[in-house]
Design a protein around this motif. Structure first.
Motif, PDB file in Angstrom:
ATOM      1  N   LEU A 159       0.842  -1.199   0.000  1.00 28.34           N
ATOM      2  CA  LEU A 159       0.000   0.000   0.000  1.00 28.34           C
ATOM      3  C   LEU A 159       0.874   1.245   0.000  1.00 28.34           C
ATOM      4  N   CYS A 164      -3.098   7.102  -3.158  1.00 26.98           N
ATOM      5  CA  CYS A 164      -4.516   6.743  -3.073  1.00 26.98           C
ATOM      6  C   CYS A 164      -5.401   7.953  -3.365  1.00 26.98           C
ATOM      7  N   ILE A 165      -6.485   7.727  -4.114  1.00 30.14           N
ATOM      8  CA  ILE A 165      -7.429   8.807  -4.367  1.00 30.14           C
ATOM      9  C   ILE A 165      -8.724   8.610  -3.580  1.00 30.14           C
ATOM     10  N   LEU A 166      -8.721   7.660  -2.654  1.00 26.06           N
ATOM     11  CA  LEU A 166      -9.877   7.388  -1.787  1.00 26.06           C
ATOM     12  C   LEU A 166     -11.153   7.117  -2.585  1.00 26.06           C
ATOM     13  N   CYS A 167     -11.051   6.210  -3.517  1.00 21.67           N
ATOM     14  CA  CYS A 167     -12.219   5.878  -4.337  1.00 21.67           C
ATOM     15  C   CYS A 167     -13.088   4.831  -3.654  1.00 21.67           C
ATOM     16  N   TYR A 168     -12.603   4.189  -2.609  1.00 19.75           N
ATOM     17  CA  TYR A 168     -13.323   3.169  -1.845  1.00 19.75           C
ATOM     18  C   TYR A 168     -13.528   1.850  -2.593  1.00 19.75           C
ATOM     19  N   ARG A 169     -12.963   1.715  -3.792  1.00 23.01           N
ATOM     20  CA  ARG A 169     -13.184   0.466  -4.517  1.00 23.01           C
ATOM     21  C   ARG A 169     -12.632  -0.737  -3.759  1.00 23.01           C
ATOM     22  N   CYS A 170     -11.421  -0.564  -3.191  1.00 21.63           N
ATOM     23  CA  CYS A 170     -10.810  -1.704  -2.496  1.00 21.63           C
ATOM     24  C   CYS A 170     -11.623  -2.080  -1.270  1.00 21.63           C
ATOM     25  N   ILE A 194      -6.363   4.900   3.914  1.00 22.55           N
ATOM     26  CA  ILE A 194      -6.664   3.476   3.971  1.00 22.55           C
ATOM     27  C   ILE A 194      -5.861   2.868   5.108  1.00 22.55           C
ATOM     28  N   VAL A 216      -5.329   3.381  -9.245  1.00 17.55           N
ATOM     29  CA  VAL A 216      -4.009   4.018  -9.238  1.00 17.55           C
ATOM     30  C   VAL A 216      -2.990   3.018  -8.702  1.00 17.55           C
ATOM     31  N   LEU A 219      -2.464   0.341  -4.405  1.00 13.78           N
ATOM     32  CA  LEU A 219      -2.362  -1.064  -4.038  1.00 13.78           C
ATOM     33  C   LEU A 219      -1.713  -1.791  -5.208  1.00 13.78           C
TER      34      LEU A 219
HETATM   35  S1  SF4 Z   1      -8.724   1.194  -4.521  1.00  8.59           S
HETATM   36 FE1  SF4 Z   1      -8.364   1.688  -2.381  1.00  8.59          FE
HETATM   37  S2  SF4 Z   1      -6.150   2.132  -2.243  1.00  8.59           S
HETATM   38 FE2  SF4 Z   1      -6.717   2.237  -4.432  1.00  8.59          FE
HETATM   39  S3  SF4 Z   1      -7.173   4.421  -4.754  1.00  8.59           S
HETATM   40 FE3  SF4 Z   1      -9.123   3.411  -4.270  1.00  8.59          FE
HETATM   41  S4  SF4 Z   1      -9.363   3.685  -2.045  1.00  8.59           S
HETATM   42 FE4  SF4 Z   1      -7.200   4.105  -2.544  1.00  8.59          FE
END
Ligand code: SF4
Ligand code: SF4
Ligand code: SF4
Ligand code: FES
Lengths: 316, 187
Positions: A159, A164-170, A194, A216, A219
């Motif tokens: 990590l 990180c762009i804080l997209c919350y996908r993970c 994160i 991005v 991760l």
């Molecule tokens: S997937 Fe997770 S670690 Fe990657 S940018 Fe989105 S929130 Fe950040």
């Protein structure tokens, strides 16, 4: 069926479809119009609840619906806004909107370390593509960027919180595809990050998928760290018999070495079928796989550089 | 018969005259031409004792620069290799360990970096692609070798020395590049 016009192209969609999905439908049916699909950094169709975080997918609605033709006052997030009958949407045809998107890209980049030359995601990074297509070439940000030490999440995942762009996908992936989530977003606003439960290893058969969904380089695959740049590796579609997942993957090879295994992604760069950690990390030998053939890569992608389809002629 | 083109010529094969048959006047006039060149200004120089001055932007063999503190600038990003039209550059990256901060500027560095000088066409695109100002073309010439393998330059041949006298001066090319940018911005 509802009628919606995006950048002058008309299509019919089911009620409940979002503008983004309607645009993707147009792109699938008429690939020559694929440029009108708004970029999406946080929305991910296989993940429930994703979207609405990054605002890169904004569009201008110039006519709300047939019955109420007033325009919407502000740009709306196309991944969250549902289509109304007779809606007229502008994306690439509206200069004001493109300027607004440029601002969104600038915001996403304010804390980004801009370390693409070092980052393993470079070449397949959505933020790179987005900044290249919509961003400014120079930064106006003079304040201190927030920095973090890089964190090992278990033996396989790295990590880099700075990217990180804080997209919350993970987070959604971990929630929906693994049974015991141990990582999430801590704190709020510009402090948000994160975090894992005291850097606890994510030990789960499907945890590796967070690498694929991350738009991005935050991760990344630790087993691939600095091994090669993606455009030097050659992608092959391959499969194996796996009792945990579908076993359909892409092998990223250099010569006979398998450097990296990822899930297959569709034209909108979304994972088609999630794969398990065993396929991703434990079978890095060619013999374990049935190779179907070279994966087709869009010719505008840097990954297609220095790769040739025609057979080389033997010289004497 | 109709001619296919108006550029055809009719050649005659008439007998040579006595003077032409004697050959001596023709030989003499030929020698005269040769003799005239003895008194003309030479267009060659006696290399290597004498060297021609190069253009300030001459593109010769490459150098991998170090930064002011002596750390290698190259971060093995691979952009030079992907920009290279001759596919002359290959590299292998490695991770910088603790304590090597003075050797490598970034957390990743090129453990192996090779340019095949037989493939290179000295176009300078690698220099243009480099985001770290690490690779530059210098006015130095690649010497000739007997062995093909000798033309594959590794880091030992490419990276400049740390000592001030071993540094390679690329300020001319840098100056030219900076000015190129400014002329492009305000033409
Ligand atoms: S997937 Fe997770 S670690 Fe990657 S940018 Fe989105 S929130 Fe950040
Ligand atoms: S000068 Fe041109 S051909 Fe030579 S290594 Fe650089 S990019 Fe390749
Ligand atoms: S010389 Fe420059 S472009 Fe080439 S790998 Fe190193 S940093 Fe990247
Ligand atoms: S993709 Fe719609 S807000 Fe991020």
């Amino acid at each position: 069926m509802l009628k919606v016009t995006i950048d002058g192209i008309e299509t019919q969609v089911e009620p409940g479809t979002t503008i983004l999905q309607a645009a993707r439908k147009i792109a699938t049916e008429q690939p020559e119009h694929s440029h009108l699909v708004p970029p999406a950094m946080c929305y991910y169709s296989p993940l429930e609840g994703s979207g609405g975080k990054c605002r890169t997918c904004i569009v201008k609605v110039t006519q709300g619906s047939e019955r109420d033709p007033r325009p919407m006052p502000k740009p709306v997030a196309s991944c969250q806004t549902q289509v109304m009958d007779g809606m007229v949407v502008e994306n690439t045809t509206n200069p004001d909107l493109l300027a607004a998107r440029k601002g969104v890209v600038e915001l996403l980049l304010i804390n980004h370390p801009l370390d693409c030359p070092v980052c393993d995601q470079a070449g397949e990074c959505h933020l790179q593509d987005l900044a290249f297509a919509h961003g400014a070439s120079e930064t106006r940000y003079e304040e201190e960027r927030r920095t973090f030490e890089r964190i090992d999440i278990g033996p396989y995942i790295q990590l880099h919180m700075t990217r990180c762009i804080l997209c919350y996908r993970c987070v959604y992936t971990a929630n929906q595809f693994t049974d015991e989530r141990v990582h999430g977003v801590l704190f709020r606003g510009d402090r948000a990050e994160i975090g894992t439960y005291i850097e606890k290893a994510i030990k789960n058969d499907f945890s590796g998928n967070v690498i694929d969904v991350c738009p991005v380089g935050a991760l990344t695959d630790k087993t691939f760290r600095f091994r090669s740049r993606v455009w030097f590796t050659r992608p092959f579609d391959a499969h194996r018999k796996c009792d945990k997942c579908c076993g359909k993957t892409v092998l990223w090879m250099a010569g006979d070495d398998v450097l990296r295994v990822t899930a297959r992604k569709d034209v909108f760069d979304e994972v088609e079928e999630f794969i398990c950690n065993e396929c991703r990390f434990d079978h890095k030998v060619k013999e374990d796989w049935t190779i179907e053939g070279p994966r087709s890569i869009h010719r505008h992608s840097v990954i297609s550089a220095n790769k040739y389809k025609a057979k080389a002629k033997t010289v004497v | 018969m109709q001619k296919l083109t108006n550029r055809s010529k009719v050649v005659s094969q008439k007998d040579m005259s006595f003077l032409e048959k004697a050959y001596v006047p023709a030989i003499l006039s030929g020698m005269g031409i040769t003799l005239k060149h003895f008194f003309k200004k030479k267009s060659t120089v006696a290399y290597p004792e004498q060297e021609r001055s190069f253009s300030p932007v001459y593109r010769g063999r490459h150098v991998l620069k170090r930064d002011d503190k002596g750390a290698e600038r190259c971060t093995a990003c691979g952009l030079c290799a992907v920009a290279c039209p001759a596919e002359a550059i290959t590299m292998t990256a490695a991770e910088r360990q603790k304590g090597e901060e003075s050797l490598y500027r970034e957390e990743k560095y090129a453990a192996v970096y090779e340019i095949n000088m037989l493939r290179c066409i000295f176009c300078g695109l690698c220099e243009e692609a480099c985001p770290k100002e690490a690779i530059f073309l210098t006015p130095n010439i690649t010497p000739a070798y007997y062995d093909r393998q000798d033309f594959v330059y590794g880091k030992d041949m490419l990276v400049e020395g740390i000592a001030p006298e071993d540094r390679v001066d690329v300020s001319k090319r840098q100056f030219w590049r900076d000015n190129l940018e400014s002329t492009q911005k305000n033409p």
